[in-house]
Design a protein around this motif. Structure first.
Motif, mmCIF file in Angstrom:
data_model
loop_
_atom_site.group_PDB
_atom_site.id
_atom_site.type_symbol
_atom_site.label_atom_id
_atom_site.label_comp_id
_atom_site.label_asym_id
_atom_site.label_seq_id
_atom_site.Cartn_x
_atom_site.Cartn_y
_atom_site.Cartn_z
ATOM 1 N N ALA A 108 13.973 3.365 3.320
ATOM 2 C CA ALA A 108 12.927 2.345 3.358
ATOM 3 C C ALA A 108 11.584 2.975 3.694
ATOM 4 C CB ALA A 108 13.286 1.264 4.377
ATOM 5 N N ALA A 109 11.579 3.919 4.644
ATOM 6 C CA ALA A 109 10.345 4.624 4.985
ATOM 7 C C ALA A 109 9.852 5.458 3.810
ATOM 8 C CB ALA A 109 10.573 5.503 6.210
ATOM 9 N N PHE A 110 10.785 6.049 3.058
ATOM 10 C CA PHE A 110 10.401 6.821 1.874
ATOM 11 C C PHE A 110 9.696 5.929 0.861
ATOM 12 C CE2 PHE A 110 11.629 8.042 -2.493
ATOM 13 C CZ PHE A 110 10.889 9.208 -2.600
ATOM 14 N N TRP A 111 10.207 4.712 0.670
ATOM 15 C CA TRP A 111 9.526 3.786 -0.259
ATOM 16 C C TRP A 111 8.100 3.515 0.211
ATOM 17 C CZ3 TRP A 111 6.913 -0.753 0.088
ATOM 18 C CH2 TRP A 111 6.587 -1.383 -1.119
ATOM 19 N N LEU A 112 7.914 3.267 1.497
ATOM 20 C CA LEU A 112 6.574 3.002 2.013
ATOM 21 C C LEU A 112 5.629 4.163 1.726
ATOM 22 C CD1 LEU A 112 7.488 1.468 5.499
ATOM 23 C CD2 LEU A 112 6.597 0.231 3.518
ATOM 24 N N ILE A 113 6.110 5.379 1.956
ATOM 25 C CA ILE A 113 5.255 6.553 1.747
ATOM 26 C C ILE A 113 4.967 6.760 0.266
ATOM 27 C CG2 ILE A 113 5.105 9.057 2.020
ATOM 28 C CD1 ILE A 113 6.913 8.753 4.496
ATOM 29 N N TRP A 114 6.023 6.759 -0.536
ATOM 30 C CA TRP A 114 5.865 7.087 -1.957
ATOM 31 C C TRP A 114 5.005 6.040 -2.666
ATOM 32 C CZ3 TRP A 114 7.482 11.347 -4.772
ATOM 33 C CH2 TRP A 114 7.370 11.231 -6.168
ATOM 34 N N TYR A 115 5.394 4.781 -2.560
ATOM 35 C CA TYR A 115 4.651 3.773 -3.309
ATOM 36 C C TYR A 115 3.254 3.571 -2.729
ATOM 37 C CZ TYR A 115 3.332 -0.239 -5.986
ATOM 38 O OH TYR A 115 2.659 -1.068 -6.826
ATOM 39 N N GLY A 116 3.128 3.665 -1.411
ATOM 40 C CA GLY A 116 1.808 3.512 -0.821
ATOM 41 C C GLY A 116 0.827 4.546 -1.329
ATOM 42 N N LEU A 117 1.257 5.802 -1.421
ATOM 43 C CA LEU A 117 0.380 6.864 -1.906
ATOM 44 C C LEU A 117 0.114 6.732 -3.400
ATOM 45 C CD1 LEU A 117 1.720 9.969 0.074
ATOM 46 C CD2 LEU A 117 -0.306 8.574 0.546
ATOM 47 N N VAL A 118 1.145 6.365 -4.166
ATOM 48 C CA VAL A 118 0.954 6.174 -5.609
ATOM 49 C C VAL A 118 -0.073 5.081 -5.866
ATOM 50 C CG1 VAL A 118 2.070 5.319 -7.713
ATOM 51 C CG2 VAL A 118 3.195 7.063 -6.320
ATOM 52 N N ARG A 119 0.076 3.975 -5.195
ATOM 53 C CA ARG A 119 -0.841 2.852 -5.412
ATOM 54 C C ARG A 119 -2.255 3.198 -4.949
ATOM 55 N NH1 ARG A 119 0.115 -2.750 -6.039
ATOM 56 N NH2 ARG A 119 -1.846 -3.605 -6.852
ATOM 57 N N ALA A 120 -2.362 3.856 -3.798
ATOM 58 C CA ALA A 120 -3.680 4.219 -3.290
ATOM 59 C C ALA A 120 -4.391 5.178 -4.239
ATOM 60 C CB ALA A 120 -3.555 4.838 -1.905
ATOM 61 N N ALA A 121 -3.642 6.114 -4.833
ATOM 62 C CA ALA A 121 -4.255 7.082 -5.744
ATOM 63 C C ALA A 121 -4.702 6.425 -7.046
ATOM 64 C CB ALA A 121 -3.280 8.220 -6.028
ATOM 65 N N LEU A 122 -3.852 5.583 -7.619
ATOM 66 C CA LEU A 122 -4.180 4.978 -8.902
ATOM 67 C C LEU A 122 -5.280 3.932 -8.807
ATOM 68 C CD1 LEU A 122 -0.636 4.618 -10.529
ATOM 69 C CD2 LEU A 122 -2.352 6.408 -10.881
ATOM 70 N N GLU A 123 -5.400 3.303 -7.642
ATOM 71 C CA GLU A 123 -6.436 2.279 -7.495
ATOM 72 C C GLU A 123 -7.844 2.866 -7.624
ATOM 73 O OE1 GLU A 123 -6.184 -1.108 -7.041
ATOM 74 O OE2 GLU A 123 -4.068 -0.843 -7.484
ATOM 75 N N THR A 124 -7.985 4.179 -7.428
ATOM 76 C CA THR A 124 -9.306 4.793 -7.549
ATOM 77 C C THR A 124 -9.819 4.753 -8.987
ATOM 78 O OG1 THR A 124 -8.327 6.988 -7.876
ATOM 79 C CG2 THR A 124 -8.831 6.340 -5.613
ATOM 80 N N LEU A 125 -8.919 4.537 -9.962
ATOM 81 C CA LEU A 125 -9.321 4.512 -11.370
ATOM 82 C C LEU A 125 -9.572 3.108 -11.895
ATOM 83 C CD1 LEU A 125 -6.807 7.149 -12.815
ATOM 84 C CD2 LEU A 125 -9.216 7.480 -12.272
ATOM 85 N N ARG A 126 -9.361 2.113 -11.070
ATOM 86 C CA ARG A 126 -9.525 0.736 -11.545
ATOM 87 C C ARG A 126 -10.946 0.241 -11.330
ATOM 88 N NH1 ARG A 126 -4.846 -3.281 -9.765
ATOM 89 N NH2 ARG A 126 -6.064 -4.576 -11.181
ATOM 90 N N GLU A 127 -11.307 -0.775 -12.101
ATOM 91 C CA GLU A 127 -12.629 -1.404 -11.995
ATOM 92 C C GLU A 127 -12.455 -2.913 -12.005
ATOM 93 O OE1 GLU A 127 -15.607 -0.211 -11.585
ATOM 94 O OE2 GLU A 127 -15.273 1.958 -11.844
ATOM 95 N N GLY A 128 -13.515 -3.613 -11.632
ATOM 96 C CA GLY A 128 -13.517 -5.069 -11.719
ATOM 97 C C GLY A 128 -12.724 -5.755 -10.633
ATOM 98 N N TYR A 129 -12.785 -5.250 -9.390
ATOM 99 C CA TYR A 129 -12.053 -5.890 -8.306
ATOM 100 C C TYR A 129 -12.750 -7.173 -7.861
ATOM 101 C CZ TYR A 129 -9.532 -1.516 -7.804
ATOM 102 O OH TYR A 129 -8.766 -0.412 -8.028
ATOM 103 N N ASN A 130 -11.963 -8.127 -7.429
ATOM 104 C CA ASN A 130 -12.534 -9.329 -6.823
ATOM 105 C C ASN A 130 -12.033 -9.522 -5.398
ATOM 106 O OD1 ASN A 130 -9.906 -10.033 -7.283
ATOM 107 N ND2 ASN A 130 -10.344 -11.682 -8.735
ATOM 108 N N TRP A 131 -11.379 -8.498 -4.836
ATOM 109 C CA TRP A 131 -10.900 -8.583 -3.453
ATOM 110 C C TRP A 131 -11.066 -7.208 -2.824
ATOM 111 C CZ3 TRP A 131 -5.262 -9.511 -1.400
ATOM 112 C CH2 TRP A 131 -5.335 -9.821 -0.043
ATOM 113 N N GLN A 132 -12.085 -7.076 -1.994
ATOM 114 C CA GLN A 132 -12.401 -5.806 -1.369
ATOM 115 C C GLN A 132 -12.645 -5.991 0.121
ATOM 116 O OE1 GLN A 132 -15.856 -4.462 -3.551
ATOM 117 N NE2 GLN A 132 -14.628 -3.443 -5.116
#
Length: 221
Positions: free
Chosen positions: A140-164
């Motif tokens: 469960a901790a591995f999921w938190l680390i892996w997905y958290g880092l994946v999502r944090a990294a990919l979010e840097t490439l997104r645009e058009g946020y409405n929740w910041q």
């Protein structure tokens, strides 16, 4: 504005604002309730669903492809995808400047699909090959680390946020936060001097002993 005017829309059908983190939070609540009901350790219950959770997330990301969403900035890479003009709302790449016929975009959905699928395969490998070394809650901790880092990294490439928050995407901040929680969980599970509490490993079944031969009685004359 939609949800501030009518907060019940957050939890009532058709769930127009449901996101992955909300789905995970609901699943976590369901697992906790079920584990308590069946008297199963919650951490073992969480570990049991981690590989399936990874694979479910990976499959679900293909919905973003069909909806033409979850894409990044324009790119000339051979795996770039086309995005129709009406689906570029809230981004700095209108068709007037970036024509539909000649512009491709980073397929963020595919990046997340591939990385999440890899996380599921790693979780399966750990649970099959290194189960004796794992402590309850490690997967469960591995999921938190892996997905958290994946999502944090990919979010840097997104645009058009409405929740910041503080001009940073909320999804990225949540990803960083849960990765820290997962790292702290692993450190706590394997801290020096902690009693070893590992997941049970099934031993190989022992063959049943063969019955002893019965002495043959002499026949009567």
């Amino acid at each position: 504005p939609l949800y501030s005017a009518d907060p019940l829309r957050i939890i009532l059908p058709p769930y127009a604002g449901l996101g992955l983190y909300g789905g995970i939070a609901g699943a976590l609540l369901g697992i906790v309730i079920y584990a308590r009901w069946k008297r199963v350790p919650v951490r073992l219950g969480l570990d049991a669903v981690v590989p399936g959770t990874f694979f479910a997330q990976a499959i679900a990301r293909w919905g973003n492809f069909f909806n033409q969403e979850l894409y990044g900035p324009p790119t000339d890479l051979p795996w770039a995808i086309a995005i129709e003009c009406q689906n570029r709302l809230g981004t700095p790449w209108p068709c007037t400047t970036f024509p539909f016929e000649t512009t491709g975009f980073h397929p963020l959905f595919f990046y997340e699909f591939a990385l999440t699928l890899a996380g599921g395969l790693i979780a399966l490998y750990l649970s099959r090959r290194h189960l004796a070394r794992l402590v309850s809650g490690d997967l469960a901790a591995f999921w938190l680390i892996w997905y958290g880092l994946v999502r944090a990294a990919l979010e840097t490439l997104r645009e058009g946020y409405n929740w910041q928050i503080a001009e940073l995407p909320t999804a990225q901040l949540i990803g960083i936060a849960i990765a820290f929680v997962g790292a702290a969980w692993i450190a706590w599970n394997h801290r020096p001097g902690r009693p070893r509490e590992v997941a049970p490993v099934e031993s190989e079944p022992h063959p049943e002993p063969e019955p002893e031969p019965v002495a043959r009685q002499p026949e009567e004359a």
